[in-house]
Design an enzyme around this catalytic site. Structure first.
Site, PDB file in Angstrom:
ATOM      1  CE  LYS B  72       2.256  -4.276  -2.735  1.00  0.00           C
ATOM      2  NZ  LYS B  72       2.237  -3.549  -4.392  1.00  0.00           N
ATOM      3  CB  SER B 147      -1.861  -4.334  -5.230  1.00  0.00           C
ATOM      4  OG  SER B 147      -0.322  -3.763  -5.406  1.00  0.00           O
ATOM      5  CB  SER B 171      -0.017  -1.275  -7.075  1.00  0.00           C
ATOM      6  OG  SER B 171      -0.692  -1.908  -7.618  1.00  0.00           O
TER       7      SER B 171
END
Lengths: 94, 481
Positions: B72, B147, B171
């Site tokens: 990420k 997210s 997330s």
């Protein structure tokens, strides 16, 4: 309660410039969010301690010894402006 | 089936048997990404040249030897752009590895690419990325969740064997649910946050998004444990997270929280979760009803505490030491303009909200009140865990929604996280795993089952999840087969 919520003033506290359009939009959207969180005031919290974090730890100590980390060149590598191993910013004192 | 559809465990079997080299695995990933990522938009950046050098020297006998893992964009990797999908960090090249990256490397894994996300992890659809949209591999007219939407999408589209995400209010679990992956959020303090670009420091945890429960356990084995660089990481013994996989569920008690089975759940999600619960009964688990009475306040508490912490954490983006700097005649104006130009609308909204709830005259009414209600939410779980081993509930109330459908209604977007937020507030661990599909507009859309476990009892939670997964076939369906 939310009569006191002023996006323009709060943005100044946050050192965040906003356009007039954003001020109007955020004022409406965040007033809506604040109205939603008002519900929390109904909860009886008499005698309840606040939770800042969930870890059962309070003070963490370590030996005060120098360690290898970034050198000045690496630390400055992402600086928008730098010279003489310093970050350069606009003049602060008139 | 594409080679890249393999789980970590299956890939390792081939690597160790010599049927496949780490370089070949990486090449197949490169081809797959070239083939599908223009439609998915999962990666912000990738570099196979450096990765291939590591692959050429990989030792496949190491715990994750030769296994490529997608990262990420919020997690620092030395020499790579680490931007948290924000314009304010455009051009920033990280000078260091986050602890999780150093540990993945030590275990032999190979970071090679950065996945898209909501800017600074603020969002539930990945639509808040400053750079690009990511689309759900099961239906590209829909969002992948957020997210960590890029991480979930690339795993679902077989553009990665596994990925790292971060979970502040859901997330990892929410995008994993919407993309049909396994998403694991460790207990707060289990994994070092050092090198994770901070959103809300008392809530953030790094964890894996994978194709199977076993793969999540394998990644946890590499990244978990106390770190001197993160004083909130706990010095708890780190077990082998795979050790209990395969054990039966005799004597396991699962709690159905009455407050999580509400009217707002889509009927197809509700049906899939209830079927999964029946399945657990058939596996020998005992199902009991529990109550988490402060559930309705979780979203409110979260949006006060998370924004308050974010407003403080994001104060570091001032144009002085790194990232974007706006031209201005003086320093104060430089701060204001840099932040105006660098942050996107959702980040600005949250900075304003967080600044307000901490400001003089309002701190006690909002922030302190929220911290106290947070204590009550924690106690709800402590009470529930006196009678059950884990909590079973939906990960989300709905399947993936359409791109653009909610981008202008922050409150409605915030409610996408109602079932995942409480775990972060309480610091407990949680997992989402595939438990069915909803047929919508002729597309199969994944549904996620959430299990929440006691703090630092991740191995038990993984065991419970694994028993379900291995006796169902949901995880075997591939999005772009």
């Amino acid at each position: 309660m939310n009569a006191a919520f002023d996006v323009r003033y709060t943005a100044q506290l946050a050192r965040l410039n906003l356009s007039e359009e954003e001020i109007v939009k955020f004022q409406a959207q965040l007033s809506h969010v604040l109205k939603y969180v008002e519900k929390l005031k109904e909860v009886d919290i008499t005698g309840v301690e606040p939770t800042a974090h969930t870890s059962p730890i309070y003070n963490v100590f370590r030996a005060d010894e120098p360690r290898q980390w970034l050198d000045a060149e690496q630390a400055l590598a992402n600086a928008p402006r730098q010279a003489n191993q310093l970050f350069i910013v606009p003049k602060v004192i008139e | 089936m594409s080679l890249t559809a393999l789980s970590i465990a299956d890939l390792q079997e081939k690597l160790r048997a010599g049927e496949l080299s780490p370089l070949e695995a990486l090449n197949s990933l490169e081809d797959r990404i070239a083939q599908v990522d223009s439609r998915i938009g999962g990666y912000l950046w990738r570099d196979f040249e450096v990765a291939k050098k590591f692959a050429a020297e990989a030792d496949v006998s190491l715990p994750l030897g030769g296994v490529p893992i997608a990262i990420k964009d919020a997690i620092n990797v030395q020499g790579e752009p680490s931007m948290s999908a924000s314009k304010i960090l455009k051009g920033y090249i990280s000078p260091y590895d986050a602890t999780v990256i150093a540990r993945l490397r030590a275990a032999g894994a190979i970071p090679f690419g950065r996945t898209n996300m909501d800017e600074f992890a603020m969002g539930s659809s990945t639509e808040n990325s400053a750079f690009q949209k990511t689309f759900n591999p099961w239906d590209i007219s829909r969002i992948p969740g957020g997210s960590s939407g890029g991480s979930a999408a690339v795993v679902a589209a077989d553009e990665a064997f596994a990925a790292l995400g971060s979970d502040t209010g859901g997330s990892i679990r929410q995008p994993a649910a919407l993309c049909g992956c396994v998403g694991f959020k460790p207990s707060y303090g289990r994994v070092s946050r050092f090198g994770l670009i901070a959103f809300a420091s008392s809530l953030d945890q790094i964890g894996p998004i994978t194709k199977t429960v076993r793969d999540s356990a394998l990644v946890m084995n590499a990244i978990a444990g106390k770190d001197a660089h993160d004083s909130t990481s706990l010095d708890e013994p780190v077990p082998d997270f795979t050790a209990q996989l395969g054990q039966d569920l005799k004597g396991v008690r699962l709690g159905m929280p009455r407050e999580y089975f509400i009217d707002g759940i889509e009927p197809n999600v509700d049906a899939a979760i209830r079927t999964a619960i029946k399945h657990y009964e058939s596996l020998g688990a005992e199902i009991v009803e529990v109550s988490l009475p402060h559930t309705e306040h979780a979203v409110g508490v979260y949006y006060i505490i998370a924004t308050a912490e974010a407003s403080a954490n994001l104060a570091r983006f001032d144009g002085v030491r790194y990232g974007h700097r706006a031209q201005a005649p003086n320093l104060i104006e430089q701060y204001g303009r840099t932040r105006e130009e660098g942050f996107g609308p959702e980040v600005k909204r949250r900075i304003i909200l967080g600044t307000y709830v901490l400001s003089s005259g309002y701190r006690d009414a909002y922030y302190l009140q929220a911290q106290k209600v947070r204590t009550l939410i924690r106690r709800d779980f402590t009470e529930a865990f006196k009678t059950v081993d884990a909590i079973i509930c939906p990960t989300t109330a709905e399947v993936a929604f359409k791109v653009g459908e909610r981008s202008d209604d922050p409150l409605k977007m915030y409610l996408a996280d109602i079932f995942t937020i409480a775990a972060n507030l309480a610091g407990i661990c949680g997992i989402s795993l595939p438990c069915g599909f909803a047929n919508v507009d002729g597309k199969q859309l994944p549904i996620g089952l959430q299990l929440l476990g006691k703090p630092f009892e991740e191995a038990e939670l993984l065991k419970i999840a694994h028993a379900y997964e291995q006796s169902t076939s949901w995880h075997q369906s591939r999005a772009m087969a």
